[in-house]
Every structure is written in C-alpha cells, then in structure tokens.
Design an enzyme around this catalytic site. Structure first.
Site, PDB file in Angstrom:
ATOM      1  N   ARG C 108      20.634  19.496   1.392  1.00 56.33           N
ATOM      2  CA  ARG C 108      20.067  18.926   2.621  1.00 56.33           C
ATOM      3  C   ARG C 108      18.562  18.724   2.512  1.00 56.33           C
ATOM      4  NH1 ARG C 108      20.132  15.359   4.966  1.00 56.33           N
ATOM      5  NH2 ARG C 108      22.364  15.458   4.636  1.00 56.33           N
ATOM      6  N   LYS C 175     -14.583   3.726  14.830  1.00 57.79           N
ATOM      7  CA  LYS C 175     -13.699   3.099  15.811  1.00 57.79           C
ATOM      8  C   LYS C 175     -14.430   2.848  17.129  1.00 57.79           C
ATOM      9  CE  LYS C 175      -9.475   4.923  13.832  1.00 57.79           C
ATOM     10  NZ  LYS C 175      -8.147   5.462  14.135  1.00 57.79           N
ATOM     11  N   ASP C 226      -9.299  -5.583  15.105  1.00 53.16           N
ATOM     12  CA  ASP C 226      -8.265  -4.892  15.860  1.00 53.16           C
ATOM     13  C   ASP C 226      -7.642  -5.785  16.928  1.00 53.16           C
ATOM     14  OD1 ASP C 226      -6.746  -2.615  16.339  1.00 53.16           O
ATOM     15  OD2 ASP C 226      -7.973  -2.099  18.083  1.00 53.16           O
TER      16      ASP C 226
END
Lengths: 287, 287, 287, 287, 287, 287
Positions: C108, C175, C226
């Site tokens: 898994r 930003k 952006d």
C-alpha cells in the site's frame, strides 16, 4: 551597510531547532548539570551580562535565545547591543536573568553559538572593511561547520558579506571536475542551461582566460575565476566588460583582498570566513 | 604517543549519525546535487585522493566514512595514512572510488568534517610537542562546535591530548559562580561530595592559593588553577605536593604553554583547540 | 524531451527518508501487518508486477524502492518501464519479488507513492503536449502535498515540466502583498536587489501592464503575469521584447493552456499539477 | 450529520507535529522567507481572511493552527466558519492576524493543508449527499497521501463519512492474495480468528457469492464485496440477511454511488476520497 | 499453543528502531564503550552464548538483533532456542559472534531488551498454564513500559496471551469516568456506536450487574467486569448467556486466576504482565 | 537523607522529551483517544488526584508533567506530596485539573511513568532502610528499562540510593571479559590508566582476593567484588584497609543486604532496582 545589517531577521526557530537540540543533548547528557544541581540552591536567581572581551561584530542571537528557551522558559534575554554592528571590547551584548541553576546550565551552549558565530561576523567585517570603497562584495562558501550552515551564512550577512549557494540544490556551480566530465566548458554550460528553470542561477569556475572566453557567450549568471593572479583578474575584467558578474576565489587573505578588489571583480569568496574564523572571546559576567 | 593514537577507535555510527545526517540535509537540500545531475553522465565512475596541502594530523575518518555511506553505499573509502600521525604536506590520506555523481555530491560534507577535525588534532599536536618532555598533558574543554562534541574530543585524543568532561553530567566542575552561590570553597565541596557516587570525579576551580589550601583537605580529584601566573602555579604545585592533580587554565597559547608545563602542573587546558583551530587545508584530487 | 527525462536521477535516500519513514510508521502502526502475519506462511515467497490500469507517465521509483528496502531488504525491485516515458494501460512498470509477507506489508505504501506521483507526471505531460511546438515551458508551484515537495517536483520534471522555487529560501518572488507593503513595484525590487547575492534569482508578480513597465528597468530574472487575458499577455510579450523571461499564471487549464502558450510567454505555471492531479491507477498483480 | 461533525475534535498536536514540521522544513529551507525578509518592514502587522473561492466543506484547522504556532506564536487564528459544515463560495473560514512577515512565511503551508484536506471533506460530502436517505455509509481507504493519514481520515469524518482501518495493524482485512495464500476463504478466516483478541475486527474481501456463503458462518465483522455489479450486490444483501455488515468497493463514482446504495449494502468505500480529491480553492485575502 | 507461538513474526525494524536507537544512545553516550576501547585489542573476535539462568519463555529477539546490527553489522546472531517455548535454566537461547569490542559494547542493551521481555512472556505463560483447560484467554493492558508497547504486547503473545488495545485509538473502551460524564451506560454506548465505523470494536467497563444488563442490548463487542467477586462473575456469565464476550479485570494474581477462569469468563486481563514482571535472568557467556 | 532527596531537581525537558514523545505516540496512535472524543463533551472540565494505593516513595514527576504539557498545556499539575519521601497508602501525590478529554487522554501515560518509577524509588528505599546505620550506600546498575535510564537513575536517588555509571562512556568498569582479553588484572588496569584523563573514574571487577591484591597498587577509584560470600567480603575489606572504595555485587536481596552491609563494604549494587521493581499501584481518582 550598518543600517541594512540591522534588518537581517533572526532565523525561524523551526530552522535552527535541530542543531540547538543536538547541542543541548550533548552538553546536558543523561543527568543534566550535576554541579549546579549539587551546589546551587533551587530557588536562587541571578542576572548576567554577555560581555565581549574583544572588539567585533556580534551574531547568533537566534541560537542563543532558543537555547535559553529550551533550557528554561523563565530565562529572559534582553538585547543590549544589536547584532551586526561593531562593538568595542568590554561591551555588554545582552542581559540574561532568571533561575541561577538554569542560567549556569545554559551558559556554555549559549556561548558556543555566540562566540564562533560572532567570530564569523567579525572576520567578514574585517574583509569588508579592507575592500573599502571598491565595489567587490565579500561572499562565503559551503565550507561551513556541519549543522550550522544557516547560522554561519547569516553571520556572514551580519558582517556585511553576501551569501553564495546554501547547498548543492539551490544554484548550479560548475567546477573543474564537472568541466572535465562534460568534455569542456561549452558542453557543461549547454547541459546546465537545459536542465534548469528560470529561477536557478548558473555559475562556472574557470582557470584560464580561454575558458572565460568560451563561457561568456552562454551568459551564465556569474563566472568564478579560480586562483588567478591580480594581473589575470584585471584582464578577465577587461575581457568580460560587464557582460557577466565575476567572482575571484583562491588565496584570499586579509593582506591580498584589497589588491584583488582593485582588479574590478564583483565578488571575492573567502572560505576561511566559515571554516577558520577564531571565536570572538565572550563570557557571562554576573550583573 | 603514536602507537597509542593508532588504537583510538572510530566512534560508533549510532553516535555520530545525527550530526552527519544534519550536515547532509543542509548541503543536499530538497533537490540534491543539481550540478552533477545535469553535467555528469549517470554511469561515470571516478577515483579521488583525499590529499592534505599542509602538514598536520588527520582526524575525522569516522564522520567521513559515514557521510560516504549515507550518500551512496557504492562509494569505497580506503585509508592510506592513519589518523593520529603527523603527515607531510602532499600526503594522500585516503582513496575514495565509486560513482562520479555520488563522489561529487559527498565531497564538500566529507571535507567539512575532515578539514576542521584534522585542524583540531593538528593544533593539539603542536601544543603536545611544545610541552615536550614535561609530564603535563594537554586537555580540551567544552568550548566545542555545536553538534560535534564527540568528534572534536576524539580529534583531541588523536592529537595526543586527553579529554576533560564530555558534558555537564559526567563530572563535577565547581566554578567561581558555584563557589559564590554556595558560600565558599568548603561548602561547595561538601555539597558536591554528598551528591555523587563513587564514579563521578570532582574538580574545583580556584583563583587564589588560599582557595587552593581550603580545597585540598576535601581531596577532590583535581583542582583547576585559573588564570594564575607561572610563579603562582609553581607555588601551587609546591603546596599541593602531589596530593591532588593540578590543571592550569587561562591564557594558554603556543608561546606560553612550555613555561606553564615547567611549573609542574599535571594538566593544561586549552579552549582554542576546539573553538578556534583553523581547518587543515585538504582537497579531493582525481587519482 | 524523452531522452532528457531518462536522465533525471533518483533523489538521494537521505532526502526522502523522512517522508518514507513517516508513511511506513502510519501504515504499520504498532503491530505491523497483522493480516499477513496471521494468514501467510512465514517462508512464502512471491513475485508481483506493478501494473498501470491507465496510460500515463510513471514516477516515484525512488520512494517506492526505499519503501521496499525499509520494510525488508530482501524485497527486490526490477524496473521494467523507465520513469518519465508515457506507457500504455496494462504496462508493467516493475517486478517486485521476495518474501510474501513483506511484499503485502509494503504494497500500500509503495502504491501510495507511485500512484499519485505518476499522476503528477502524467498531468504535467498532458500540459506539455498541449503546448506542443510553442516554446513555453510548463512549471509547477509550491502548492504541493506536505512532506512531498522534492518528490512532486521531480515528478513534474519527469513529465517534461520544469521546477519553480523549491521553497521560500531559494529565490525571491515578490507578490502583490509584498508590493503593497513595500509601497510599489520599484521599491520592492530595489529592496530585493539590495538583499541578495549573485546566485539568487528575483521574480516579481504584476497584475497590470503599467506594473510590468515599472519592473522591467530593474532587470529581474523573470516577471510573473498574474491572471491576465491572452490579449494582455500578448501585449506584455510585445512590451518586454525579450528583455526578461515572462511567466503566465492563473486560470490555466487543459483547455486554455495552448492559447496562453501562443501569446509567446516563456513559462506557464500550473498549481493543479501538484495539488489536484488524480492518482494514476496502479496495482500489484501476482506475476 | 451536521451537529455530529461539529464535535469531531482537532487531532492532538503531538500526532500531527511530524508532518507539520516536515512541511515547514521543506518550505522554509535553510534561510526562511527571503522575500518577506527583504521587502516587508520587520514591525509590520497584518490581518487576513482565509476565504474559499468554491463551495465546500472546510477541514484541516488543526494542521493550520499548528503551522501558525510553529512559525510564530504571535500569529492568532480566529475561526469564523466551523469545520465540517458546507459553506458557500466567498465564505471566510478564519481570520489570521499578527506580524506580516510571519503571516506571509506561513501562508503557503497553511493553505497546502487546508485546501487539499477541505477537498477531501468536500468530496466525501458529495458522496454522502448522493447516498441520501439510504443507510449506506461512505468510508475511506488506506489510499492516503503519505504522512497525512490521520489528517485525511479526519477530513473524511468531517465530510460525513466514516473511517476504515487506519493501518495494517488495527484490524484484519483479508484480501484475494491472502485467500490464495491460505488456500481458501475458510482457512484464511480460521487463521485470522485464531490470531486476534476480542478487540480486533475481521473483514474479508470476496469476489463471488460462493465465497460470500463460505465466509458467513465464520461471523466476520464485515465482508467486502469487491467489484460486484449492483445485481450481485443485491443478491449478496439478500443472502446475508443482516447476519454481517456488507461493504461495497470498486468502481464507485459520483454517478454510480446512489445505485450501489440502493442495493442495501451498509458501507461503500471510495479510494478517490483520499487519493484524487481536487483541493478546495482557498486563498488568504487581506482583511 | 506452542506451534502457534512459533509463527509470531518479529516486529519490523522500522517499528522498533526508535526505542532501540534511544537505548543505544543512552548507553553509548558521547564516547562509546571506553572500557573496551582501552582494554580490548581492536582485532579481537569472540563468540558468546545468550544463556538463561532461570526457566522461562524467551522473547525480544527482534530488538536484540536490531541492537546488534546498529552497533556493528559484523555481529552475527544465531538463534538456538526459539522464542515462545518454555526453556529450562541453563539453556542457550542464541549464539552471537563477531568483533569483541562490539560484542561487549552491545551486551547490556541486548540483555536489557531480552531479560525484561522474556520476563513478560514467562509471567504470561504462568498465568496461561494456571488457566489450564478453561477457555479464558489471558490478556494484557496498556500498563506498559514507555516506548516498549509493541515489544511487550508481542512478548505477551509469545507467552500464549492475547492483546487488548494497542492504544487509545484502535478500539473504544468506555470506563467509569466516561460513563459518569455521558450520564450512564446507555448514553455512553449510544454515543460510541454513533462515532465509529465497522472496524472499531467497542468494550464497556461495568461495576454492577445492573450496568451489565443495561449494556447488553447495545451489543458491544465485549464487556469488562471490573473488580467483581467470582460469585458476581459467575452470575454475569449466566445473565450474558453468550450474547457478548466477557472480560474479568482487577485483583488478578497467580493464586486467583484459576478461580476466575472457572466462572466462565472469556478473557482475564492482567496489568502486572507488563508493568511488574521481573526480568528473566539472562547473561552472555563466552562460548 | 530525606532532606537531601527533596533537592534532587527534575530532569530538564530536553533530556526526557524523546521518551515522553515516544510514549505518547504509541498510546495516542493515529487518531488519539477515540473513546473520550466520542463520549465526553468537548467543554467538560475535571479535577483528579493522583493517589497511591500502597505506601511507597513517589518519583517521576518530571515525566508526568511533561506528558501533561504535551497532551494539553491547559492541564495543570499541583504537587501535593513531594517526590522522594515515603508516603502512606491513600496519599494524594498531586492534583491535576483541566479539560476532561485531555485528562483522560493523558492518564495512562502519566501513570505508566509514575507507577514504575515510584516502584524503583520505593524498592531502593527498602534496601536503604535495611542497610540502616551501616555506611554502605545502595547503588543501581545499567540494567535499566530501554529509553528510561535517566529517569530510573533519578528514581534511585529519590529512594536514597546513589548512581553508578550512566553509560559505557562516563567511567571505566573493567569486567571479567576485559581482564581475560587484556591478559590479567595488571595489564587491564595499566591500559585503562593510560587511556583516560583526570575526570574519568576507573573501577575493576574481581572474583578472588588474589585479583583484589593485584588491583590495589594501581589505585583504581573502586573495586567491585563480584559474587563473594560475606566472609570473603569481610576479608576483602580487611585487605583493602581503606585504600580504595569497595563495591559488593551479585546475589543481593532484601534478606541478604544487611549481612553484606555489615562486612564493611562501601557500596552495594542491586540490579533488581531498575529491572524488576514492581510498579507502585497508583490511580487517578476524581477530586
């Protein structure tokens, strides 16, 4: 310079906690400070001054403060002299107050960070001052003390230097071995340009002026001129003519650095800043 | 000395793994060696020699070997010159062979251990040689580089020195602050004797000959004579008359150590061994 | 593209070991695989094929192999289809053989790395293919799954994309919040240029063409456009005229990416690559 | 459902600290947020709203809050919309206030937990709503993102689902491989019953109705019906007649889940909840 | 019993590595085995037998083997007597051969795992044997030695017992405090049933037969009868009439366990197995 | 004794945090306390008393308090009976108050530290009391519970005993194997004296009076008399005549200890203190 230094922030605790814990674990061992436990009354309090016995540039306050907090949150640190500014011998950098046992328990680890990191900042400042009015910036290397890279890199900035790569992963630096393996400067630069995105800088180390000329058309962010004489460096600056940043490296000492700066290179890298700076002589004196 | 040095065993991996992993994590970062990955063919192999550019005493082979193993188990280390013996400039300490990318990835961390640790061993050896035929042993302190205490302590042994406390927990060392807090030498020693079992040594630091005389009847394992002139040290040796081991400390340099040794003290402790020894200049040369 | 992908090296174990150990600890818990222990004979061996039920680009072999090694060094991984190349549904990526209990214990966690990482590589490849003959490169963001940044970044490279910043520390990205706090584009770029050395790239995010024009004279390494319309993007490309690399960001989907690429931008960043790529459907089939 | 969701407690810090620290270490790297350090004034403060751009079910507040605390204890989180309840696009989930540099440093890691975990909760809620008035409960699997099992399992509960096994050690789940190795359903169940105490549940996966009939007399806590058609599922429900809980698995999508629920099974497990749920689109807007 | 015991697999290394490393770190400290380093020749080899001075049931081979591997991969462990079977005083459990220094370095930690874990297995076996032909199974509790839960739980299985919960998270156990807080048995069980999925067992602790009667209709997986006399236990068994598994707890000693088993309960839990079992007296004898 | 015991300080958090975290991780698992979460109201508060059901000596408050803090900083510990003093059955050692869920979550781990550590202190006190007016001190060994060495060593001090070595690195203890390998007592002591500095104690284990006589001239800090009859011990004391501290070891039980003390030895070491002391029976009662 000084004003900028003052704004260099402390490193986040989460970043320096591994090395601070390691330092405390190796000093406290399995039983802690058996001397203070045996000799000092449990409720005794004290105040001390972190005082420098030499002139220099203090650094490492983040590691010192985290050390105190991890030993005992009741230990209070009060900054008296900011990091990054030259202080005279005898200056008190900080005042620490709180439980006496905890203070003595933390003392050595605190000083083991502050002393050597201030040594790094102080040596950096000496090189920066020797460069004087020339444009060359002093940069450190990856020759750092294991576990303390971020702390030592910050100490360099506090001394007025700038940082080179932090590790193998944050910029490309092509050295002689890489050039040999790639089959020459051009091949190496071609492969490097193909491999990285827009936010990874590329630098290449060259030993000769021919290699320099071969590298320039690939527009690397910087070229490292390794172990060149000042005459060669001057010629390299002339050839490059501002098309690329130039870094001088190799054989840089306090007596040669000014001459190297005068060749017109942009950066001068000094390994000794982080691998061989003697610790600044600090002590904790009772206040 | 030499023959003994040769038997100082490597530190167990489990002991040095935390600092070695920290060193690799900070150098490899999140993406590993992006230069070698971009420039070196994945199947290239190479062999290098760890060569010293200066005379000195090599140390740190345990950390170097573990670094190689953690980077790539296919990197093979072959010792050419044993740790703990003086070697001339140009000597090859070891040969490393294996995948070229892995070699270059591991190079800097390997050297960041070997260089400074060999520096510690080499400085220790210089002090030991200066003491010469006198009985005094050179000892280190807890002024070590954070995370590297065990490695630096071993480097001191490789240089011919002996180790002081490894941490706050493995022996009692009563300093001036403790004496003040306890209300004098006698009180401090009384409390210390009451607190520990039969396998914890007790040492006390004294500043004056009166304090020395006060301490002697308590039969501590050692007395540290702090910052005394050679005349005072000589007098302390006379007073003590072999009843207790004496350690001189403070202001010990390469120019003063012989004079201190001639006073007849048993131990001379030198903080600079671990906090200010310049790294031995080593490099990896292609074989 | 394919030939390059094949040379993207596995991440070093020392880099991915923390997340692989965490994954094993949370799946094995305190008692390990109690079903296999109860039901499977201790000496049973088995061989399985890692097979994909969908077409896609395999990735994550480093994490899968380390998982197997940590569960049981006797589990052997044999690569059948290399990472980074598109494979058809039904393809066997690798063969795993060894003790049956260990195989089922590891299954898994192995698939939890391989499936989602191959999903990242596969989605990246779809975007890359949609861009087609245009020069724009597909880049990922820092919107990654906690603990898996290096693994997901590598999966993006395997899909033919390139990597943006790995973290907050390896490049400057200014930003809107930063611009507002600094009092405008010029101030922000001035501060950024003053703060970093020669090997840290600087990018700034702009929302308008006026901001773009204000940024260009500071010669940042890249400018992030952006949420601009394709018309605005085209105009931005025209204004910039090759003086700086341009990155488009915001609203990028499989249906819009080609149109964006046609505007002439150099990079197109897609957050979904790492935060919303569905896992590739893989399974372990008995061989 | 809603009222219950509100009482699902936050996971203990000690449980989620490893993955939160890993996420911070990989984002802050060695030098922290160099952009904010360069551009934002050290004493600037700000307040932001965690706002969702899509309708969905918020989750992951425990990881978000611990992230903030580890970056800077002065960052204050104030919950505005509780976890586990559907919110409309544009809703503010929380308000974060404090030092601006720290806020921007923490932003991406906070969102990397909140977005994907809310995505898990939201997808779970969609499946739960599709089941509607039927009794079937939606359950997740072990197909989780490495390092985030506990966080994702909790997100499923917040979405109205229930949890399957947390790991290999807390319940027996006998799959096809186990049945084959044990020589059939009966043998496998016999061994499982013999191996566990009274507080470990046993479930077995069956592919056919014959296997179902063979399993029922052993009274397992649940039987997993793997990849059966709705007709077969209905027949399985009829055969079982309430003697055992039935779980349907395989091929469950938003378009098939209602039909599966109508067969009368007790549980429907959906791997996609944790391995392929797209992140909820969240952002930090200045307040 | 014996044949089953033989198939209880070793715990995975990844599960026990944290406690084994902690044990080695605290025993080797900063300098390792300074006695063996000083006294034993570096190339000496030796072989020893792990011998028991008392009859008992050996356990802990996984921790012992990992300890040896971490100290020195050249130390070879050869099992002579399997875990889980009673052995007589004087039996050799295993043979260890390899470097003498490493052997002596590892000796104490190896025995610190083997001795106490074999003590747990041996005490469990005594209780199991006292129960004899009755159906009651002996179960352990969560009263384990910190860091050793998985190892001690396995030792209980090797002694023939079965395990209760491994932790707070893998089954519901409602105790008196919970009942009080919930306002009674019914409320508590109602809340528990609502909270968990199909693979979490529920047990409730009751002090009176009235509580037992109140609990039974909720069909918990087990009911814990706390501190009841054997008469009450017998009545509880009669009332329950096979509808639920019953566990007796409190005041279980070697002299009372048979009487409790005769009441017909299914499980008898014994806290002393893990918190107060005296270590089995083992030693390393030269072979 | 009592007054001293009261001043034995808590171990630093940084020292015990690894084992406390390990204990919490194994008890809380992946989902925390699912019973309390399901049954207890989130805002319920409670106060409990840590009460002993047996007379004994409390210990382990440092680990208990750190456990509470890590589970929930809002849990408040108030000491009612100090560590290190005998208390009667029924005594309340401390009061804990705070959130009910957190209290029940922390309960078992708190008691798993307090009970066994108080058991160690209590058994030590019984031996100390049996020695009575004789000078012999009771000492513990390295036969400790993995991960708890520092905690158990401190519990021994709280019981009135003294500590032997903490690990292999803080003192030399030459055992029979070492003597054999070195070629006799004299050789072993010669090598040990040559290897260590002034702050490492040396002890040697002897089986015969001849070995004792051979050892004495080397002036070790202590000699361990292994498995000698009281007659031999008495003779050893006579021979040694105060020149060295003598430690008796082997076969020490509550019925033999007084007789051994009467032989005049200085120390009596008892392995059972740390490997076989039954836990003190403690519980948390609602206040």
């Amino acid at each position: 310079m000084t004003s900028t230094s003052l704004h260099i922030p402390l490193l986040p605790d989460v970043t320096i906690e591994p090395i601070v814990r390691l330092a405390l674990e190796e000093d406290l061992g399995r039983a802690g400070d058996i001397t203070s436990d045996a000799v000092i009354a449990p409720d005794a309090v004290m105040a001390t001054l972190v005082r420098t016995r030499q002139a220099g540039v203090p650094a490492g306050y983040d590691a010192a403060r985290l050390t105190l907090r991890l030993v005992d949150p009741d230990l209070v640190w009060e900054t008296l002299a900011p990091e990054g500014r030259i202080v005279a011998a005898g200056t008190s950098l900080a005042r620490i107050s709180g439980p006496a046992r905890s203070m003595l328990t933390a003392e050595r680890v605190v000083l083991n960070f502050l002393g050597p990191l201030s040594g790094v900042a102080s040596m950096t400042r000496r090189f920066v001052d020797l460069v004087g009015d020339r444009k060359a910036r002093i940069v450190c290397t990856r020759k750092t003390s294991p576990g303390q890279r971020a702390l030592q890199k910050r100490a360099v900035r506090l001394g007025g230097g700038v940082n080179h790569r932090f590790g193998l992963d944050d910029a490309i630096l092509i050295k002689d071995n890489h050039i040999a393996a790639a089959g020459g400067v051009s091949n190496a630069l071609r492969r490097a340009n193909a491999a990285v995105g827009h936010l990874r800088a590329i630098e290449i180390e060259v030993d000769t002026l021919d290699q320099l000329k071969e590298a320039l058309p690939f527009a690397p962010h910087a070229i490292l001129l390794d172990n060149m004489s000042t005459d060669m460096l001057r010629e390299a600056v002339r050839i490059t003519d501002g098309r690329c940043r130039l870094e001088a490296s190799g054989g840089v000492t306090e007596s040669t650095v000014r001459g190297i700066a005068e060749t017109g290179v942009d950066y001068i890298s000094v390994g000794a800043l982080t691998h061989s700076a003697p610790a600044l002589d600090l002590g904790l004196d009772e206040d």
